[in-house]
Design an enzyme around this catalytic site. Structure first.
Site, PDB file in Angstrom:
ATOM      1  N   GLU A 278      46.147  39.482  40.612  1.00 16.18           N
ATOM      2  CA  GLU A 278      45.550  40.370  41.629  1.00 16.18           C
ATOM      3  C   GLU A 278      45.554  39.699  42.994  1.00 16.18           C
ATOM      4  O   GLU A 278      45.749  40.364  44.016  1.00 16.18           O
ATOM      5  CB  GLU A 278      44.129  40.774  41.183  1.00 16.18           C
ATOM      6  CG  GLU A 278      44.186  41.781  40.041  1.00 16.18           C
ATOM      7  CD  GLU A 278      43.027  41.738  39.065  1.00 16.18           C
ATOM      8  OE1 GLU A 278      41.971  41.160  39.380  1.00 16.18           O
ATOM      9  OE2 GLU A 278      43.187  42.286  37.947  1.00 16.18           O
TER      10      GLU A 278
ATOM     11  N   HIS B  96      45.665  34.205  40.376  1.00 14.19           N
ATOM     12  CA  HIS B  96      45.556  35.412  39.536  1.00 14.19           C
ATOM     13  C   HIS B  96      46.501  36.473  40.091  1.00 14.19           C
ATOM     14  O   HIS B  96      46.687  36.577  41.306  1.00 14.19           O
ATOM     15  CB  HIS B  96      44.110  35.926  39.536  1.00 14.19           C
ATOM     16  CG  HIS B  96      43.889  36.989  38.513  1.00 14.19           C
ATOM     17  ND1 HIS B  96      44.234  38.302  38.742  1.00 14.19           N
ATOM     18  CD2 HIS B  96      43.403  36.934  37.251  1.00 14.19           C
ATOM     19  CE1 HIS B  96      43.965  39.003  37.648  1.00 14.19           C
ATOM     20  NE2 HIS B  96      43.449  38.204  36.734  1.00 14.19           N
TER      21      HIS B  96
ATOM     22  N   SER C  46      43.991  42.347  28.432  1.00 17.56           N
ATOM     23  CA  SER C  46      43.383  43.267  27.462  1.00 17.56           C
ATOM     24  C   SER C  46      42.958  42.587  26.158  1.00 17.56           C
ATOM     25  O   SER C  46      43.030  43.194  25.091  1.00 17.56           O
ATOM     26  CB  SER C  46      44.315  44.452  27.184  1.00 17.56           C
ATOM     27  OG  SER C  46      44.536  45.198  28.372  1.00 17.56           O
TER      28      SER C  46
ATOM     29  N   GLY D  35      44.098  44.920  32.245  1.00 19.07           N
ATOM     30  CA  GLY D  35      43.280  46.108  32.508  1.00 19.07           C
ATOM     31  C   GLY D  35      43.912  47.404  32.023  1.00 19.07           C
ATOM     32  O   GLY D  35      43.466  48.495  32.378  1.00 19.07           O
TER      33      GLY D  35
ATOM     34  N   ASN E 193      36.606  36.240  33.282  1.00 19.45           N
ATOM     35  CA  ASN E 193      36.872  36.534  34.689  1.00 19.45           C
ATOM     36  C   ASN E 193      36.196  37.865  34.995  1.00 19.45           C
ATOM     37  O   ASN E 193      36.704  38.923  34.628  1.00 19.45           O
ATOM     38  CB  ASN E 193      38.391  36.620  34.929  1.00 19.45           C
ATOM     39  CG  ASN E 193      38.721  37.005  36.356  1.00 19.45           C
ATOM     40  OD1 ASN E 193      37.823  37.078  37.211  1.00 19.45           O
ATOM     41  ND2 ASN E 193      39.996  37.261  36.629  1.00 19.45           N
TER      42      ASN E 193
ATOM     43  N   LYS F 178      35.860  39.225  37.772  1.00 23.22           N
ATOM     44  CA  LYS F 178      36.461  39.890  38.953  1.00 23.22           C
ATOM     45  C   LYS F 178      35.315  40.328  39.881  1.00 23.22           C
ATOM     46  O   LYS F 178      34.312  39.623  39.959  1.00 23.22           O
ATOM     47  CB  LYS F 178      37.365  41.038  38.499  1.00 23.22           C
ATOM     48  CG  LYS F 178      38.372  40.553  37.437  1.00 23.22           C
ATOM     49  CD  LYS F 178      39.484  41.504  37.138  1.00 23.22           C
ATOM     50  CE  LYS F 178      40.396  40.895  36.082  1.00 23.22           C
ATOM     51  NZ  LYS F 178      41.564  41.715  35.781  1.00 23.22           N
TER      52      LYS F 178
ATOM     53  N   GLU G  42      49.294  35.605  31.765  1.00 21.42           N
ATOM     54  CA  GLU G  42      48.733  36.952  31.830  1.00 21.42           C
ATOM     55  C   GLU G  42      49.826  37.928  32.249  1.00 21.42           C
ATOM     56  O   GLU G  42      50.067  38.108  33.462  1.00 21.42           O
ATOM     57  CB  GLU G  42      47.602  37.008  32.862  1.00 21.42           C
ATOM     58  CG  GLU G  42      46.419  36.137  32.537  1.00 21.42           C
ATOM     59  CD  GLU G  42      45.137  36.664  33.177  1.00 21.42           C
ATOM     60  OE1 GLU G  42      44.209  36.994  32.422  1.00 21.42           O
ATOM     61  OE2 GLU G  42      45.068  36.792  34.411  1.00 21.42           O
TER      62      GLU G  42
HETATM   63  P1  13P Z   1      41.604  42.401  31.230  1.00 22.47           P
HETATM   64  O1  13P Z   1      41.054  41.567  30.099  1.00 22.47           O
HETATM   65  O2  13P Z   1      40.607  43.381  31.777  1.00 22.47           O
HETATM   66  O3  13P Z   1      42.925  42.993  30.898  1.00 22.47           O
HETATM   67  O4  13P Z   1      41.873  41.393  32.457  1.00 22.47           O
HETATM   68  C1  13P Z   1      42.595  40.253  32.223  1.00 22.47           C
HETATM   69  C2  13P Z   1      42.491  39.392  33.416  1.00 22.47           C
HETATM   70  O5  13P Z   1      43.017  39.707  34.473  1.00 22.47           O
HETATM   71  C3  13P Z   1      41.726  38.136  33.298  1.00 22.47           C
HETATM   72  O6  13P Z   1      41.972  37.294  34.377  1.00 22.47           O
END
Ligand code: 13P
Length: 244
Positions: free
Chosen positions: A92, A90, A207, A168, A11, A13, A162
């Site tokens: 976010e 997601h 992560s 992150g 992903n 983003k 997640e």
């Molecule tokens: P990170 O791997 O940067 O923690 O992000 C995970 C994520 O949100 C994947 O969709």
């Protein structure tokens, strides 16, 4: 070894430009692993030339088929770009763009109707985990989707667990913590449909990196990963894909 399909999904983003597509194509040109490699770049890069080893996913889509929805992208439009997967719900999108469990369920239904495989994201906040509500939250997120699509259709869905506190932050769930939730999700699905429970691929995200992925992916109910930050580094992402 389970017979379930194993996936590693990138992903990106809101990151990445054309040069990153070229770097991925070079890195994956000789990829021969059994694990399916899916990259979800920003919409603008979906129409680029991608190596055939890489399958494409979108990071979001509209629940509507077409019409006056400025800034939105429909499942049909994604299919035209050879997209086969789409991340839905997601954290976010839930937190920053107000996507409710109900809207997420509508999007999952729309993706399935159009033969896109939704990657349904679920997960709890730090506070919810501290309060012992992890599974309650995750179950609610999944049950709203099941009410909409039914349990048989879960064979056409991937679920990504997640935990929001791990996204992150560099703070990965321990393999045992992740396995606990994955096992609970599978058991919950098995209550209503044992076939779907044994077939559905459950991915861990939060992560994941080239160093911690093997231990996570070894867990019995973890069928791969959804990777953010580390998926922007082709070599690291490649390492993750071959470790599943
Ligand atoms: P990170 O791997 O940067 O923690 O992000 C995970 C994520 O949100 C994947 O969709």
């Amino acid at each position: 070894m389970s017979v379930r399909t194993r996936y590693v999904i990138a992903n990106w983003k809101m990151n990445g430009h054309r040069d990153l597509v070229s770097a991925f194509n070079q890195t994956f040109a000789n990829y021969q692993g059994d694990t399916k490699v899916i990259v979800c770049p920003p919409f603008t890069l979906l129409g680029s030339n991608w190596d055939e080893q890489i399958k494409l996913g979108a990071q979001n889509m509209s629940e509507h088929a077409q019409g006056a929805y400025t800034g939105e992208v429909s499942s049909d439009m994604l299919k035209e770009l050879q997209v086969s997967y789409v991340i839905i719900g997601h954290s976010e999108r839930r937190a920053l763009y107000g996507e409710s469990d109900q809207l997420v369920a509508d999007k999952v239904q729309s993706a399935i109707n159009n033969n896109l495989m939704p990657v349904l994201c679920v997960g709890e906040t730090d506070e919810q985990r501290e309060a012992g509500e992890t599974f309650h939250v995750v179950k609610k997120q999944i049950s709203t989707v099941i009410e909409k699509i039914g349990t048989d259709a879960l064979t056409k869905v991937i679920i990504a667990y997640e935990p929001i506190w791990a996204i992150g932050t560099g703070k990965t769930a321990t393999p045992a913590q992740a396995q606990d939730v994955h096992q609970a999700i599978r058991a919950y699905i098995a209550e209503s449909n044992s076939n779907a429970a044994s077939q559905i691929s459950l991915l861990y995200g939060g992560s994941v990196n080239a160093d911690n992925c093997s231990e996570l992916f070894e867990q019995k109910d973890i069928d791969g990963g959804l990777v953010g930050g580390a998926s922007l580094k082709p070599e690291d992402f490649h390492k993750i894909c071959i470790s599943v």
